[in-house]
Design an enzyme around this catalytic site. Structure first.
Site, mmCIF file in Angstrom:
data_model
loop_
_atom_site.group_PDB
_atom_site.id
_atom_site.type_symbol
_atom_site.label_atom_id
_atom_site.label_comp_id
_atom_site.label_asym_id
_atom_site.label_seq_id
_atom_site.Cartn_x
_atom_site.Cartn_y
_atom_site.Cartn_z
ATOM 1 N N THR A 40 0.838 -1.204 0.000
ATOM 2 C CA THR A 40 0.000 0.000 0.000
ATOM 3 C C THR A 40 0.876 1.260 0.000
ATOM 4 O O THR A 40 0.574 2.239 -0.693
ATOM 5 C CB THR A 40 -0.911 0.001 1.253
ATOM 6 O OG1 THR A 40 -1.697 -1.182 1.210
ATOM 7 C CG2 THR A 40 -1.800 1.222 1.307
ATOM 8 N N HIS A 43 2.012 1.839 -3.401
ATOM 9 C CA HIS A 43 0.966 2.475 -4.225
ATOM 10 C C HIS A 43 0.961 3.991 -3.983
ATOM 11 O O HIS A 43 0.837 4.784 -4.916
ATOM 12 C CB HIS A 43 -0.427 1.927 -3.878
ATOM 13 C CG HIS A 43 -0.640 0.505 -4.299
ATOM 14 N ND1 HIS A 43 -0.533 0.089 -5.601
ATOM 15 C CD2 HIS A 43 -0.959 -0.603 -3.584
ATOM 16 C CE1 HIS A 43 -0.768 -1.216 -5.670
ATOM 17 N NE2 HIS A 43 -1.031 -1.652 -4.457
#
Ligand code: NAD
Ligand code: ZN
Length: 344
Positions: A40, A43
């Site tokens: 994450t 990202h």
């Protein structure tokens, strides 16, 4: 204090000097000793479509960490100064129907630490006391710092009974796949077959205890089954790649009545052979985060009784070298990467 922050809506992360946060009512201030980088965070670093629609800048990122309690807000009674703790990163509202029926992991109003509010890639972080977990001191800091993704892996793996079962893990060499393999083995699965596209990560999945790991670009799952002596198909599927192709191959390789945990985030356009789901009588279960807090209980007890996930940690950096760490994450030849905040 120093904090690794998303400052601009573009690729990158920045080291900033920001004030130490003060714990409000029912909050706790934690001095970070180690944090770990999650997919994450990558990202957010890359500023992909998901990050663009989710992240408000500026914000301190990071939701996998361990540290020491150094400040306690009003009304906090169960957490004490000096305790070594980690944090469940999903803040549940406590009032919605799911929270009130004991399913806080699927709260209607989840707020993510390091996603929707300042996180733990900093010298200090403030979090709700309810999310703080004291973890047995016999478990080392580094391992505690990755209990959030271990929790994803545990929730995924333990969603269905595994004893004696044949398990297929697609995306086996990602950190979550690797840790899920270790959990499957630990609780008594029979064959744990992995599929992984990156050679470095296939090796890592083998180290974590997979019976066999295939390269899906070259080998098919049917021949992997023959190699390990399976005839009927997999009882359990753990989809942790987020790849539609991998998911489709899993559906084709399941035994009638098989059960699949879906943790990898599949794109909206994903196509599978739906008639196979129906005629094989498959069960599909979406997995979000960790069950609060039973997954944490299970992880701690498994770690204390011999579950070894240490090979998944492949790199360690001082927090000032975060750029190097993100470069390696981007390239993919890694398992978990730990950032050291020098506060042990
Ligand atoms: P990761 O991206 O590091 O791991 C995915 C692995 O799948 C990679 O090693 C990749 O090489 C491999 N892969 C890609 N295509 C493949 C294919 N066709 N066949 C086989 N392997 C393939 O991610 P991670 O941190 O291990 O997390 C796994 C997934 O779970 C990601 O999709 C992530 O976004 C998602 N996730 C979901 C939750 C949740 O709560 N549902 C939480 C954390 C992560
Ligand atoms: Zn809720």
């Amino acid at each position: 204090m120093k904090a690794i922050r998303k400052m601009e809506p573009t690729k990158g992360l920045w080291m900033e000097e920001v004030p130490v946060p003060q714990p409000g009512v029912n909050e706790v201030l934690i001095k970070i000793s180690k944090s770990a980088i999650c997919g994450t965070d990558l990202h957010i670093y890359k500023w992909d479509a998901w990050a663009q629609k989710t992240i408000k800048t500026p914000m301190t990122i990071g939701h996998e960490y361990v540290g020491t309690v150094v400040g306690i807000g009003d009304e906090v009674t169960k957490i004490h100064l000096g305790e070594r703790v980690t944090v469940e990163g999903h803040i549940a509202c406590g009032f919605c129907r799911n929270c009130r029926r004991g399913r806080r992991h699927i709260c209607d109003h989840t707020v993510g630490i390091g996603v929707n509010r300042d996180g733990g890639f900093a010298e200090y972080v403030c979090v709700p006391a309810e999310n703080v977990l004291y973890i047995d001191e016999r478990i080392p800091d580094e391992i505690v710092s990755i209990m959030d993704p271990l929790g994803n892996a545990t929730h995924t793996a333990l969603s269905f009974p595994l004893i004696g079962e044949d398990v297929l893990v697609t995306g086996a060499g990602g950190p979550i796949g690797c840790m899920a393999i270790a959990v499957c083995r630990f609780v008594g699965a029979r064959n744990v077959v992995g599929s992984e596209t990156v050679p470095y990560r296939r090796e890592l999945a083998r180290k974590m205890g997979a019976t066999l790991v295939i390269d899906p670009m070259k080998d098919d799952i049917a021949s992997a089954m023959r190699q390990v002596g399976m005839v009927a198909g997999f009882d359990i599927g753990l989809e942790v790649s987020g790849s539609p192709v991998a998911f489709d191959s899993m559906i084709k390789s399941m035994y009638n009545g098989g059960k699949i945990s879906l943790l990898g985030i599949l794109p909206d356009t994903t196509q599978i052979e739906w008639d196979k789901v129906i005629f094989k009588g498959l069960t599909l279960k979406g997995i979000y985060g960790r069950e609060m807090y039973e997954t944490w209980y299970k992880m701690e007890k498994m770690l204390l009784s011999g579950l070894d996930i240490s090979p998944v940690i492949t790199h360690r950096f001082h927090y000032t070298e975060f750029q190097k760490a993100f470069d390696i994450m981007e390239e993919g030849n890694c398992g978990k990467i730990i950032l050291d905040w020098g506060n042990e």
